[in-house]
Design a protein around this motif. Structure first.
Motif, short mmCIF file in Angstrom:
data_model
loop_
_atom_site.label_atom_id
_atom_site.label_comp_id
_atom_site.label_asym_id
_atom_site.label_seq_id
_atom_site.Cartn_x
_atom_site.Cartn_y
_atom_site.Cartn_z
N LEU A 177 0.82 -1.20 0.00
CA LEU A 177 0.00 0.00 0.00
C LEU A 177 0.86 1.26 0.00
CD1 LEU A 177 -2.96 -0.92 2.40
CD2 LEU A 177 -2.98 -0.71 -0.09
N VAL A 178 1.96 1.22 0.73
CA VAL A 178 2.86 2.39 0.77
C VAL A 178 3.40 2.69 -0.63
CG1 VAL A 178 5.13 3.17 1.59
CG2 VAL A 178 3.51 2.15 3.20
N GLU A 179 3.83 1.66 -1.34
CA GLU A 179 4.35 1.87 -2.70
C GLU A 179 3.25 2.30 -3.66
OE1 GLU A 179 7.61 1.93 -3.33
OE2 GLU A 179 7.76 1.59 -1.17
N LEU A 180 2.05 1.75 -3.47
CA LEU A 180 0.93 2.14 -4.32
C LEU A 180 0.56 3.61 -4.10
CD1 LEU A 180 -0.98 0.97 -6.46
CD2 LEU A 180 -2.57 0.40 -4.60
N GLN A 181 0.60 4.05 -2.85
CA GLN A 181 0.33 5.46 -2.55
C GLN A 181 1.35 6.37 -3.23
OE1 GLN A 181 0.40 5.52 1.71
NE2 GLN A 181 -1.63 4.60 1.94
N ALA A 182 2.63 5.98 -3.16
CA ALA A 182 3.68 6.79 -3.80
C ALA A 182 3.50 6.80 -5.32
CB ALA A 182 5.05 6.25 -3.43
N HIS A 183 3.00 5.70 -5.87
CA HIS A 183 2.74 5.64 -7.31
C HIS A 183 1.62 6.60 -7.69
CE1 HIS A 183 2.86 3.55 -11.26
NE2 HIS A 183 1.61 3.95 -11.30
N HIS A 184 0.53 6.59 -6.92
CA HIS A 184 -0.58 7.51 -7.20
C HIS A 184 -0.11 8.97 -7.08
CE1 HIS A 184 -3.45 4.40 -7.68
NE2 HIS A 184 -3.49 4.02 -6.41
N PHE A 185 0.73 9.23 -6.08
CA PHE A 185 1.28 10.57 -5.89
C PHE A 185 2.08 10.99 -7.12
CE2 PHE A 185 4.66 13.45 -4.77
CZ PHE A 185 4.13 14.32 -3.82
N ALA A 186 2.96 10.11 -7.58
CA ALA A 186 3.82 10.44 -8.73
C ALA A 186 2.98 10.68 -9.98
CB ALA A 186 4.82 9.30 -8.96
N SER A 187 1.95 9.87 -10.18
CA SER A 187 1.10 10.05 -11.36
C SER A 187 0.42 11.41 -11.35
CB SER A 187 0.05 8.93 -11.41
OG SER A 187 0.64 7.67 -11.64
N GLU A 188 -0.11 11.80 -10.19
CA GLU A 188 -0.79 13.09 -10.11
C GLU A 188 0.20 14.25 -10.20
OE1 GLU A 188 -3.84 15.93 -9.76
OE2 GLU A 188 -3.92 13.79 -10.23
#
Length: 293
Positions: free
Chosen positions: A135-146
């Motif tokens: 979940l931590v890595e997925l959150q960082a991925h969503h952050f990077a995309s936005e």
């Protein structure tokens, strides 16, 4: 490898701390917007990315030079040594300022920018959180995309069917890979899951998952540490003096302060000679090389 990467990161910290005794570096402006590590919603990372854009005064549209934006706001970046290249980009907070270590062999402008945006997500959302969790890595991925592809601006540009020419144009405009654009299109619902899977199959078949078509700009380069060293050398302070004050072996000091990845390895003999500068055997010192050679 992770332990070696961490050790190298703290050597970079010691170099930064030493250079800051002589050189003024940009003020650190990293908003803290913690996101619960068990949160599966995408809204919190998206809001965090939007807030970082506001805090850094980033106008609408693509971020022209993400690494320069990070450095202008007090983050220090450096390339890692080739020996730790199996560890991807990583970041950590220090008592002085955040540090990001970039992968030295991922010679891809677009992926490097996404890696950096991902690490910025960790710095903004995940202080004191162990990295690597799903979940931590997925959150960082969503952050990077936005951060790199704001939904409000890109959703009308994303393809609604596979159009490789359109993807290539968007890639070069937004400064992100076609893979990231395809993922973003699926994430925002402009491409179906089936179309996304077919696109990834095509990319694998063509070898594009390793090297995509289109222009290949040079990597964004760190400047804070190289420029600091240049200023001191112009004032008559040699790099070896700073390296010894930082207690950093010269080969690792050169890697940390380089504008481009340093892929050559020091020989075991060179490391042994360096080691004697820092811990004389006559005084009972024992030095262990950070990396095997």
């Amino acid at each position: 490898m992770r332990d070696q990467a961490t050790a190298y990161g703290w050597i970079v910290h010691d170099i930064v701390q030493t250079l800051e005794r002589y050189v003024d570096m940009p003020q650190c402006r990293i908003p803290s917007l913690p996101v619960p590590v068990d949160s599966e919603t995408t809204s919190e990372p998206v809001i965090a990315a939007q807030e970082l854009r506001k805090a850094w005064g980033i106008e609408k549209g693509p971020i022209a030079h993400l690494l320069r934006s990070a450095e202008n706001n007090g983050i220090v970046a450096a390339f890692g040594p080739a020996q730790s290249a199996s560890v991807d980009a990583y970041s950590f907070e220090t008592p002085h300022r955040p540090i990001v270590i970039l992968n030295p062999i991922k010679d891809d402008y677009y992926r490097q920018r996404f890696d950096l945006a991902h690490e910025l997500g960790h710095l903004v959302m995940h202080l004191d959180v162990e990295p690597g969790g799903r979940l931590v890595e997925l959150q960082a991925h969503h952050f990077a995309s936005e951060l790199l592809m704001p939904e409000s601006e890109i959703i009308g540009q994303l393809p609604r069917r596979l159009n490789w020419s359109q993807l290539l144009t968007l890639k070069e405009y937004w400064g992100v890979s076609m893979q990231a654009l395809l993922y973003r299109a699926r994430e925002l619902g402009t491409l179906s899951d089936i179309t996304y899977r077919n696109a990834m199959i095509r990319m694998s078949k063509e070898g594009w998952r390793r090297q995509e078509p289109g222009r290949h700009p040079g990597l964004e380069q760190p400047s804070i540490l190289p420029k600091s060293l240049e200023l001191l050398e112009s004032a008559g302070i040699a790099a070896v003096i700073i390296a010894r004050e930082a207690r950093a072996p010269m080969n690792l000091f050169s890697t940390a302060t380089a504008r481009q990845p340093t892929l050559s390895n020091a020989t075991a003999e060179e490391l042994t000679i360096e080691a004697h500068d820092f811990a004389s055997p006559e005084k009972g010192g024992r030095v262990f090389s950070l990396f095997d050679n």
